[in-house]
Scaffold this active site. Structure first.
Site, PDB file in Angstrom:
ATOM      1  CB  SER A  97      -0.901  -0.017   1.242  1.00 32.42           C
ATOM      2  OG  SER A  97      -1.775   1.078   1.213  1.00 32.42           O
TER       3      SER A  97
ATOM      4  N   GLY B   4       0.904   3.640  -2.216  1.00 30.64           N
ATOM      5  CA  GLY B   4       0.130   4.858  -2.481  1.00 30.64           C
ATOM      6  C   GLY B   4       0.805   5.782  -3.476  1.00 30.64           C
ATOM      7  CG  LEU B   5       0.393   5.558  -7.485  1.00 41.56           C
ATOM      8  CD1 LEU B   5      -0.538   6.340  -8.411  1.00 41.56           C
ATOM      9  CD2 LEU B   5       1.432   4.813  -8.317  1.00 41.56           C
TER      10      LEU B   5
ATOM     11  CB  CYS C 237      -2.659   2.324  -8.676  1.00 41.87           C
ATOM     12  SG  CYS C 237      -1.793   2.176  -7.108  1.00 41.87           S
TER      13      CYS C 237
ATOM     14  CG  ASN D 226      -1.300  -2.642 -10.813  1.00 41.26           C
ATOM     15  OD1 ASN D 226      -0.718  -2.945  -9.774  1.00 41.26           O
ATOM     16  ND2 ASN D 226      -1.239  -1.434 -11.333  1.00 41.26           N
TER      17      ASN D 226
HETATM   18  C1  LIG Z   1       5.871  -2.393  -3.908  1.00 41.14           C
HETATM   19  C2  LIG Z   1       5.134  -2.368  -5.216  1.00 41.14           C
HETATM   20  C3  LIG Z   1       4.895  -1.142  -5.833  1.00 41.14           C
HETATM   21  C4  LIG Z   1       4.221  -1.084  -7.051  1.00 41.14           C
HETATM   22  N1  LIG Z   1       4.021   0.128  -7.652  1.00 41.14           N
HETATM   23  C5  LIG Z   1       3.392   0.174  -8.874  1.00 41.14           C
HETATM   24  C6  LIG Z   1       3.226   1.425  -9.552  1.00 41.14           C
HETATM   25  O1  LIG Z   1       3.663   2.483  -9.091  1.00 41.14           O
HETATM   26  N2  LIG Z   1       2.579   1.416 -10.749  1.00 41.14           N
HETATM   27  C7  LIG Z   1       2.100   0.244 -11.310  1.00 41.14           C
HETATM   28  O2  LIG Z   1       1.518   0.287 -12.407  1.00 41.14           O
HETATM   29  N3  LIG Z   1       2.281  -0.950 -10.702  1.00 41.14           N
HETATM   30  C8  LIG Z   1       2.910  -1.009  -9.505  1.00 41.14           C
HETATM   31  N4  LIG Z   1       3.099  -2.221  -8.894  1.00 41.14           N
HETATM   32  C9  LIG Z   1       2.603  -3.460  -9.543  1.00 41.14           C
HETATM   33  C10 LIG Z   1       3.714  -4.201 -10.304  1.00 41.14           C
HETATM   34  O3  LIG Z   1       4.265  -3.388 -11.315  1.00 41.14           O
HETATM   35  C11 LIG Z   1       3.180  -5.511 -10.927  1.00 41.14           C
HETATM   36  O4  LIG Z   1       2.194  -5.202 -11.879  1.00 41.14           O
HETATM   37  C12 LIG Z   1       2.566  -6.437  -9.894  1.00 41.14           C
HETATM   38  O5  LIG Z   1       3.311  -6.416  -8.694  1.00 41.14           O
HETATM   39  C13 LIG Z   1       2.451  -7.893 -10.383  1.00 41.14           C
HETATM   40  O6  LIG Z   1       3.706  -8.448 -10.694  1.00 41.14           O
HETATM   41  P1  LIG Z   1       4.586  -9.303  -9.637  1.00 41.14           P
HETATM   42  O7  LIG Z   1       3.690 -10.340  -9.063  1.00 41.14           O
HETATM   43  O8  LIG Z   1       5.733  -9.853 -10.451  1.00 41.14           O
HETATM   44  O9  LIG Z   1       5.044  -8.339  -8.609  1.00 41.14           O
HETATM   45  C14 LIG Z   1       3.769  -2.294  -7.668  1.00 41.14           C
HETATM   46  C15 LIG Z   1       4.023  -3.530  -7.039  1.00 41.14           C
HETATM   47  C16 LIG Z   1       4.699  -3.576  -5.832  1.00 41.14           C
HETATM   48  C17 LIG Z   1       4.958  -4.919  -5.196  1.00 41.14           C
END
Ligand SMILES: Cc1cc2nc3c(=O)[nH]c(=O)nc-3n(C[C@H](O)[C@H](O)[C@H](O)COP(=O)(O)O)c2cc1C
Length: 306
Positions: free
Chosen positions: A71, A73-74, A135, A197
């Site tokens: 979480s 929060g961008l 998000c 996401n």
């Molecule tokens: C800590 C964290 C921060 C993330 N921040 C963003 C983000 O700023 N923008 C976004 O589009 N996805 C964000 N994601 C999602 C990832 O880019 C990805 O789509 C998602 O985690 C699924 O892939 P994974 O299972 O390999 O992590 C975030 C994921 C994590 C774990």
């Protein structure tokens, strides 16, 4: 002979299909101290918003038995500071198109917000704009764009009308109807989609008897979501003409191969970077060795084969 992993992704040349996912590698600064990032197919920036954001309060990352919940929060420096300070750094990660493709991830709270961000980014040099309509950790709207097909259609149409870059829309697994939503993005001129996401999820602190996260719900990623993400990628690759960049719990070359067989042209590695920042290089080496052992000359031969 070494197999070719070169991937044409919506007209952008990726030297291989492995891309670091948004929010899991910042702007590449820390990772670039650990390995040569020019070996990657691409890197996605942390999600940006027009103005700087400090992100959410309280606990931001919570480990589960098969992944993490976040979480954040961008939290980000905002588009203008990104263009001035972070993008120039990303441009040093390798020569383009031989080095990693640069993908800029943009979020927003309203269509006007997205448009103002896109306008600023129009003058900047990178390869793909990843429009984050998905998000789950941003109150007041972030999620809504990615859930309802017609709302997604409106934002993609508006952005497409001014965006000068290749446009990839990042989809939410929490969408009401992910296939309909993806088709709407395609119809409105998206060049590609990325998915998934994080999944909306929850954890409870039983000692305090309240949710772990200030916002109650948070986004789940990592191995727990892989089979569901894979199914969604397969579902969409079957109905879209534009390419799909798959993500969700990829931690090994076998996982990456599964996503590519399901139809993904490229894949994003996210949570796994927190366990091993060099994991994408391990995945790359594993894919190369396996393709070679199978006598497969080009990774395209397995794409969408299932
Ligand atoms: C800590 C964290 C921060 C993330 N921040 C963003 C983000 O700023 N923008 C976004 O589009 N996805 C964000 N994601 C999602 C990832 O880019 C990805 O789509 C998602 O985690 C699924 O892939 P994974 O299972 O390999 O992590 C975030 C994921 C994590 C774990």
């Amino acid at each position: 002979m070494k197999p070719s992993l070169v991937t044409d992704f919506a007209g952008v040349r990726l030297k291989n299909p492995l891309v670091l996912a948004s929010g899991t590698c910042g702007f590449g600064r820390e990772f670039s101290e650990i390995f040569d990032m020019s070996r990657l197919g691409g890197i996605c920036s942390k999600g940006l918003t027009l103005e700087a954001k400090t992100g959410n309060r309280g606990i931001r990352i919570w480990e589960t038995s098969a992944g993490v919940m976040n979480s954040v929060g961008l939290e980000n420096p905002g588009v203008p500071v990104f263009i001035e300070k972070e993008l120039p750094f990303m441009q040093t990660l390798g020569p383009r198109p031989q080095g990693p493709a640069l993908i800029v991830n943009l979020g927003g709270h309203s269509i006007d917000d997205y448009l103002a961000g896109v306008e600023l980014l129009n003058g900047a040099d990178f390869d793909i704009l990843e429009l984050n309509i998905s998000c789950p950790n941003v109150k007041a709207g972030g999620m809504a764009f990615g859930v309802k097909t017609e709302v997604a259609r409106d934002v993609v149409r508006a952005v497409r009308s001014i965006c000068k870059h290749r446009l990839m829309v990042k989809l939410s697994p929490n969408a009401e109807d992910i296939a309909a939503l993806a088709r709407a993005c395609e119809e409105e001129g998206a060049d590609a989609v990325s998915l998934v996401n994080t999944f909306l999820a929850m954890a409870i602190d039983i000692k305090k008897r309240r949710p772990v996260f200030e916002n109650t719900y948070a986004g789940l990623s990592g191995p727990a979501i892989k089979p569901i993400a894979l199914r969604m990628v397969h579902q969409l690759a079957g109905v879209l003409k534009i390419p799909v960049m798959g993500a969700g719990g990829i931690t090994s070359w076998q996982d990456a191969a599964e996503f590519i067989m399901a139809g993904a042209a490229a894949v994003q590695i996210g949570t796994a970077n927190f366990i091993n920042p060099k994991i994408s290089l391990d995945i790359l080496a594993g894919l190369e060795t396996w393709l070679e052992s199978q006598g497969i000359a080009d990774i395209k031969e397995i794409r969408g084969s299932v």
